[in-house]
Write a protein that holds these residues in place. Structure first.
Motif, PDB file in Angstrom:
ATOM      1  N   VAL A  28       0.854  -1.189   0.000  1.00  0.00           N
ATOM      2  CA  VAL A  28       0.000   0.000   0.000  1.00  0.00           C
ATOM      3  C   VAL A  28       0.887   1.236   0.000  1.00  0.00           C
ATOM      4  O   VAL A  28       1.919   1.279   0.670  1.00  0.00           O
ATOM      5  CB  VAL A  28      -0.960   0.011   1.218  1.00  0.00           C
ATOM      6  CG1 VAL A  28      -0.203   0.011   2.526  1.00  0.00           C
ATOM      7  CG2 VAL A  28      -1.919   1.180   1.143  1.00  0.00           C
ATOM      8  N   CYS A  29       0.490   2.228  -0.790  1.00  0.00           N
ATOM      9  CA  CYS A  29       1.220   3.493  -0.871  1.00  0.00           C
ATOM     10  C   CYS A  29       0.525   4.518   0.014  1.00  0.00           C
ATOM     11  O   CYS A  29      -0.680   4.762  -0.126  1.00  0.00           O
ATOM     12  CB  CYS A  29       1.264   3.974  -2.319  1.00  0.00           C
ATOM     13  SG  CYS A  29       2.175   5.515  -2.560  1.00  0.00           S
ATOM     14  N   VAL A  30       1.258   5.100   0.940  1.00  0.00           N
ATOM     15  CA  VAL A  30       0.726   6.096   1.868  1.00  0.00           C
ATOM     16  C   VAL A  30       1.643   7.314   1.842  1.00  0.00           C
ATOM     17  O   VAL A  30       2.861   7.159   2.010  1.00  0.00           O
ATOM     18  CB  VAL A  30       0.648   5.543   3.312  1.00  0.00           C
ATOM     19  CG1 VAL A  30       0.095   6.599   4.258  1.00  0.00           C
ATOM     20  CG2 VAL A  30      -0.198   4.290   3.358  1.00  0.00           C
ATOM     21  N   PRO A  31       1.125   8.520   1.638  1.00  0.00           N
ATOM     22  CA  PRO A  31       2.003   9.704   1.645  1.00  0.00           C
ATOM     23  C   PRO A  31       2.813   9.784   2.934  1.00  0.00           C
ATOM     24  O   PRO A  31       2.305   9.495   4.030  1.00  0.00           O
ATOM     25  CB  PRO A  31       1.017  10.869   1.528  1.00  0.00           C
ATOM     26  CG  PRO A  31      -0.153  10.290   0.798  1.00  0.00           C
ATOM     27  CD  PRO A  31      -0.273   8.878   1.316  1.00  0.00           C
ATOM     28  N   TYR A  32       4.063  10.160   2.789  1.00  0.00           N
ATOM     29  CA  TYR A  32       4.976  10.253   3.928  1.00  0.00           C
ATOM     30  C   TYR A  32       4.350  11.124   5.021  1.00  0.00           C
ATOM     31  O   TYR A  32       3.934  12.254   4.750  1.00  0.00           O
ATOM     32  CB  TYR A  32       6.300  10.857   3.473  1.00  0.00           C
ATOM     33  CG  TYR A  32       7.399  10.804   4.504  1.00  0.00           C
ATOM     34  CD1 TYR A  32       8.263   9.725   4.557  1.00  0.00           C
ATOM     35  CD2 TYR A  32       7.568  11.833   5.424  1.00  0.00           C
ATOM     36  CE1 TYR A  32       9.277   9.663   5.496  1.00  0.00           C
ATOM     37  CE2 TYR A  32       8.579  11.783   6.375  1.00  0.00           C
ATOM     38  CZ  TYR A  32       9.422  10.696   6.409  1.00  0.00           C
ATOM     39  OH  TYR A  32      10.412  10.646   7.351  1.00  0.00           O
ATOM     40  N   PRO A  33       4.267  10.630   6.259  1.00  0.00           N
ATOM     41  CA  PRO A  33       3.562  11.380   7.309  1.00  0.00           C
ATOM     42  C   PRO A  33       4.341  12.602   7.804  1.00  0.00           C
ATOM     43  O   PRO A  33       5.515  12.506   8.128  1.00  0.00           O
ATOM     44  CB  PRO A  33       3.404  10.344   8.431  1.00  0.00           C
ATOM     45  CG  PRO A  33       4.556   9.413   8.238  1.00  0.00           C
ATOM     46  CD  PRO A  33       4.778   9.330   6.750  1.00  0.00           C
ATOM     47  N   VAL A  34       3.659  13.729   7.835  1.00  0.00           N
ATOM     48  CA  VAL A  34       4.263  14.974   8.304  1.00  0.00           C
ATOM     49  C   VAL A  34       3.248  15.710   9.162  1.00  0.00           C
ATOM     50  O   VAL A  34       2.062  15.794   8.822  1.00  0.00           O
ATOM     51  CB  VAL A  34       4.684  15.878   7.124  1.00  0.00           C
ATOM     52  CG1 VAL A  34       5.163  17.226   7.627  1.00  0.00           C
ATOM     53  CG2 VAL A  34       5.785  15.209   6.319  1.00  0.00           C
ATOM     54  N   LEU A  35       3.720  16.252  10.273  1.00  0.00           N
ATOM     55  CA  LEU A  35       2.865  17.042  11.152  1.00  0.00           C
ATOM     56  C   LEU A  35       2.966  18.504  10.732  1.00  0.00           C
ATOM     57  O   LEU A  35       3.983  19.163  10.955  1.00  0.00           O
ATOM     58  CB  LEU A  35       3.311  16.873  12.603  1.00  0.00           C
ATOM     59  CG  LEU A  35       2.334  17.315  13.694  1.00  0.00           C
ATOM     60  CD1 LEU A  35       1.060  16.482  13.626  1.00  0.00           C
ATOM     61  CD2 LEU A  35       2.984  17.180  15.060  1.00  0.00           C
ATOM     62  N   ALA A  36       1.920  19.012  10.070  1.00  0.00           N
ATOM     63  CA  ALA A  36       1.941  20.379   9.564  1.00  0.00           C
ATOM     64  C   ALA A  36       1.714  21.379  10.695  1.00  0.00           C
ATOM     65  O   ALA A  36       1.192  21.045  11.767  1.00  0.00           O
ATOM     66  CB  ALA A  36       0.871  20.561   8.494  1.00  0.00           C
ATOM     67  N   GLU A  37       2.116  22.625  10.466  1.00  0.00           N
ATOM     68  CA  GLU A  37       1.891  23.686  11.440  1.00  0.00           C
ATOM     69  C   GLU A  37       0.399  24.008  11.524  1.00  0.00           C
ATOM     70  O   GLU A  37      -0.358  23.786  10.573  1.00  0.00           O
ATOM     71  CB  GLU A  37       2.661  24.949  11.027  1.00  0.00           C
ATOM     72  CG  GLU A  37       4.155  24.736  10.864  1.00  0.00           C
ATOM     73  CD  GLU A  37       4.852  24.427  12.179  1.00  0.00           C
ATOM     74  OE1 GLU A  37       4.401  24.930  13.225  1.00  0.00           O
ATOM     75  OE2 GLU A  37       5.852  23.681  12.151  1.00  0.00           O
ATOM     76  N   ASN A  38      -0.019  24.560  12.644  1.00  0.00           N
ATOM     77  CA  ASN A  38      -1.430  24.920  12.811  1.00  0.00           C
ATOM     78  C   ASN A  38      -1.844  26.048  11.882  1.00  0.00           C
ATOM     79  O   ASN A  38      -2.970  26.067  11.363  1.00  0.00           O
ATOM     80  CB  ASN A  38      -1.705  25.318  14.264  1.00  0.00           C
ATOM     81  CG  ASN A  38      -1.573  24.140  15.218  1.00  0.00           C
ATOM     82  OD1 ASN A  38      -1.870  23.000  14.846  1.00  0.00           O
ATOM     83  ND2 ASN A  38      -1.121  24.400  16.436  1.00  0.00           N
TER      84      ASN A  38
END
Length: 362
Positions: A155-165
């Protein structure tokens, strides 16, 4: 409790820590148990949603990572190998065979295709993993490469990143930035040659590069030569940092930056660049190589320029083009931020990790 295995995680700087931080913060009460170097214990203990795996053997002991994988398979504990290759697939398979079980709760995150000589050597020992474990990839190119080598569940899942608020806002141009530790495959030699050229032309644009001679000596002759050329160039705009900035400073450097990412096509055609992703999430335009994952993102949003030839001349022309219309490129990078934040939300990976049954036949 989900176990994440990453023995190279030691400090708060770099994308190992960012990955764990992002997934842990989005776990919504389902704590992650993280197997990392003991140097990371205090940092991990202060991360939301994260619990330190302190079971023996700790990193540094003989075959510690492999023994941890063997134990997780034997105990049927759900786990994710954060940076997987053929060795990890073989370890999963051998453990399953030894314990007479199927590794259906093993997840391996492949950042690049398993095509090295080492990967090929381990391929014959990875049958049970390829048949029953779940391979997770950040790009479809890597996913297809795994399917071609016999992986049944990918399964392909976009690389997880915690974006700014808060979404970034366009900033006036401040500096050129080669973020992260500089490498030849990221265009260090090209940037060094450009610095030499600009020194002769007496041109000055602020240029921040994370590099030092000590760093170069660890990575071979070509890297060392490029570092020496850069540091001895006499370029007055150069700021060379010998140590990695902390996370706050790392992210702050994207403000008003034009990010230089003339990465090698052979590696980054299939591989995500966390640095370029961070740049666009923080509203920084990028110059990237055409035909790479970073280049595809730049072209998709018009948030910079792509270069077909990885040369100092092509890089210099691209820099001038962006600076001539900085307001437009900066606005486009900021607009890209909200879309990428949704696509790379860690919840997508968590859903895969918590619902393997729904993706096993993809």
């Amino acid at each position: 409790m989900e176990l994440i295995i990453e023995p190279n995680l030691r400090t708060a700087s770099g994308h190992y820590a960012d990955f764990v931080r992002a997934v842990g913060a989005s776990a919504e009460g389902n704590e992650l148990e993280v197997y990392a170097h003991p140097d990371a214990d205090n940092m991990l203990a202060n991360m939301p949603g994260v619990h330190v795996c302190s079971r023996e053997p700790r990193v540094g002991a003989r075959l510690a990572e492999w023994r941890t994988i063997f134990r997780a398979v034997r105990e049927d504990q759900p786990f994710l190998v954060l940076t997987a290759d053929g060795r990890h697939a073989a370890a999963v398979s051998l453990s399953a065979a030894r314990n007479g079980c199927l590794p259906i709760h093993a997840r391996l995150f492949f950042h690049r295709p398993p095509t090295t000589l080492r990967d090929k050597c381990f391929l014959p020992f990875a049958d049970l993993a390829r048949t029953h474990a779940l391979a997770i990839t950040p790009t479809e190119i890597v996913a297809e490469a795994l399917r071609e080598t016999g992986w049944k569940h990918v399964v392909c899942v976009p690389y997880p990143v915690l974006a700014e608020n808060n979404l970034p806002q366009p900033e006036p141009f401040s500096h050129l930035l080669m973020a992260g530790a500089a490498r030849i495959n990221k265009g260090l030699d090209i940037v060094a040659s450009l610095a030499v050229q600009w020194a002769h032309e007496e041109r000055i644009l602020p240029l921040i590069v994370q590099v030092s001679q000590k760093h170069a000596d660890r990575h071979g002759h070509r890297e060392g030569a490029a570092v020496r050329a850069l540091l001895s160039s006499g370029y007055q705009g150069l700021q060379a940092d010998a140590t990695a900035p902390d996370r706050v400073e790392y992210l702050a450097r994207f403000r008003g930056a034009l990010v230089l990412a003339p990465y090698a096509q052979e590696q980054f055609s299939s591989q995500v660049s966390g640095i370029v992703l961070d740049a666009l999430l923080h509203g920084a335009p990028v110059i990237a190589t055409k035909g790479t994952w970073p280049g595809d993102q730049v072209e998709r949003f018009g948030a910079g320029i792509t270069i077909a030839e990885r040369t100092p001349a092509a890089l210099a022309i691209a820099i001038d083009r962006v600076l001539t219309d900085w307001a437009t490129y900066s606005a486009r990078a900021c607009a890209a931020s909200s879309i990428l934040a949704q696509e790379h939300d860690p919840i997508h990976l968590l859903q895969v990790m918590s619902g393997v049954a729904s993706v096993r036949n993809r």
